[in-house]
Design a protein around this motif. Structure first.
Motif, PDB file in Angstrom:
ATOM      1  N   GLU A   1      39.343  31.534  46.693  1.00  0.00           N
ATOM      2  CA  GLU A   1      37.976  31.015  46.682  1.00  0.00           C
ATOM      3  C   GLU A   1      37.556  30.626  48.096  1.00  0.00           C
ATOM      4  OE1 GLU A   1      35.667  27.842  43.919  1.00  0.00           O
ATOM      5  OE2 GLU A   1      37.329  26.993  45.080  1.00  0.00           O
TER       6      GLU A   1
ATOM      7  N   PRO B   1      41.817  43.473  49.032  1.00  0.00           N
ATOM      8  CA  PRO B   1      42.058  42.147  48.441  1.00  0.00           C
ATOM      9  C   PRO B   1      43.444  42.013  47.808  1.00  0.00           C
ATOM     10  CG  PRO B   1      39.898  42.977  47.817  1.00  0.00           C
ATOM     11  CD  PRO B   1      40.607  44.101  48.498  1.00  0.00           C
TER      12      PRO B   1
ATOM     13  N   LEU C   1      38.600  43.738  40.007  1.00  0.00           N
ATOM     14  CA  LEU C   1      38.161  42.691  40.925  1.00  0.00           C
ATOM     15  C   LEU C   1      38.180  43.193  42.361  1.00  0.00           C
ATOM     16  CD1 LEU C   1      37.367  39.674  41.238  1.00  0.00           C
ATOM     17  CD2 LEU C   1      39.817  39.181  41.489  1.00  0.00           C
ATOM     18  N   SER C   2      39.228  43.901  42.713  1.00  0.00           N
ATOM     19  CA  SER C   2      39.344  44.452  44.057  1.00  0.00           C
ATOM     20  C   SER C   2      38.199  45.418  44.361  1.00  0.00           C
ATOM     21  CB  SER C   2      40.692  45.174  44.206  1.00  0.00           C
ATOM     22  OG  SER C   2      40.798  45.780  45.472  1.00  0.00           O
TER      23      SER C   2
ATOM     24  N   THR D   1      30.414  34.834  43.819  1.00  0.00           N
ATOM     25  CA  THR D   1      31.605  35.656  44.068  1.00  0.00           C
ATOM     26  C   THR D   1      32.856  34.788  44.147  1.00  0.00           C
ATOM     27  OG1 THR D   1      30.261  37.261  45.273  1.00  0.00           O
ATOM     28  CG2 THR D   1      32.641  37.360  45.596  1.00  0.00           C
TER      29      THR D   1
ATOM     30  N   ILE E   1      35.008  43.509  45.154  1.00  0.00           N
ATOM     31  CA  ILE E   1      35.019  42.874  46.468  1.00  0.00           C
ATOM     32  C   ILE E   1      34.818  43.902  47.568  1.00  0.00           C
ATOM     33  CG2 ILE E   1      36.471  41.621  48.112  1.00  0.00           C
ATOM     34  CD1 ILE E   1      37.753  40.313  45.548  1.00  0.00           C
TER      35      ILE E   1
ATOM     36  N   VAL F   1      36.116  35.065  41.639  1.00  0.00           N
ATOM     37  CA  VAL F   1      37.458  35.328  42.169  1.00  0.00           C
ATOM     38  C   VAL F   1      38.411  34.217  41.729  1.00  0.00           C
ATOM     39  CG1 VAL F   1      38.825  35.393  44.304  1.00  0.00           C
ATOM     40  CG2 VAL F   1      36.726  36.751  44.105  1.00  0.00           C
TER      41      VAL F   1
END
Length: 281
Positions: free
Chosen positions: A207, A106, A166-167, A181, A170, A185
């Motif tokens: 998004e 990501p 966050l990465s 989700t 995901i 994000v």
């Protein structure tokens, strides 16, 4: 991941009202995908959704142009609003090309989105951006231009840590609904504003990537950006403040706001389908 303890995004799905938002979005998306025009002209709906989504995202970032002006215009250099609209259009065109990379890296996708938003060297120079600020998280002392969001900026060390977190979420995947989700994000990127420019556009493009890649909107015909803009800048900021609060109520309100945005995007594309069916578009 099978438990809320190991899947924090799934835990958000159990907040009051979130399941209803998820269900409402799913039903709305299913309805537009079942429209008879989608069987024959889905590519046209996808293209129109990208255009309308880009116009709406640019409007949230301060460049509120009429749809026909965006459709007509070919030169997006020069003044600030034109560059913003051009950035939104480029991001809309790029988002669907990055799905496989998003699932694996990501952060690489986010860097690519910033490069795409800024555009060529001439555009970067017009914005006063040095080449070495483009496509990487901002560093200490670097200014951030984001016209809509005025929340305090996290420092670069916090930005790096939260982007990594966050990465990891995901890449690990999980059981959280796509809407949850996508909302997280979007909200996290708005909160961090990791780049020196175009953070709002990038957050909304990310998004969209989640909504496409999750399978909720595989043809990218449900432009949530349209819904965010239709609800208004004040409502967008107020819902985002709920995300920033981190409270269950605030998070649920932000997810519901994002869900409503998707539903309004569905309504927009349904109207396009109806116009095509009548031969009016």
């Amino acid at each position: 991941m099978s438990t809320h303890a190991s899947d924090p995004l799934a835990a958000l799905g159990s907040l009051p009202g979130v399941a209803d938002s998820v269900d409402s979005v799913r039903k709305a998306v299913d309805r537009v995908y079942g429209h008879r025009v989608m069987r024959r002209r889905s590519n046209e709906i996808t293209s129109e959704a990208a255009l309308r989504g880009a116009r709406a995202s640019a409007a949230l970032s301060g460049a509120d142009w009429a749809l026909e002006e965006v459709r007509r215009r070919t030169d997006f250099g020069g003044e600030s609003e034109a560059r913003t609209v051009g950035a939104a259009l480029r991001l809309g065109a790029e988002a669907g090309q990055l799905l496989s990379i998003w699932r694996q890296s990501p952060l690489r996708v986010l860097a690519r989105l910033h490069l795409v938003a800024v555009g060529d060297a001439a555009l970067a120079a017009a914005r006063g951006e040095a080449d070495d600020t483009v496509g990487r998280p901002r560093q200490l002392g670097e200014a951030v231009e984001e016209p809509l969001i005025e929340a305090p900026l996290p420092d670069p060390a916090e930005v790096a840590g939260r982007l990594d977190g966050l990465s990891e979420l995901i890449i690990a995947g999980g059981t959280a609904p796509a809407l949850v989700t996508a909302a997280v994000v979007h909200g996290e990127l708005l909160a961090l504003r990791p780049f020196t420019s175009y953070n709002g556009l990038i957050a909304r493009a990310a998004e969209r990537i989640v909504l496409i890649g999750s399978g909720l909107d595989p043809k990218s015909i449900c432009p949530a950006e349209v819904g965010h803009a239709e609800q208004g800048r004040a409502a967008y900021v107020a819902a985002f403040e709920g995300y920033l609060s981190g409270t269950p109520e605030g998070m649920a309100a932000w997810i519901a706001h994002c869900g409503r945005a998707v539903e309004l995007g569905v309504r927009e594309s349904t109207a396009v389908c109806e116009a095509l069916q009548r031969g009016a578009a």
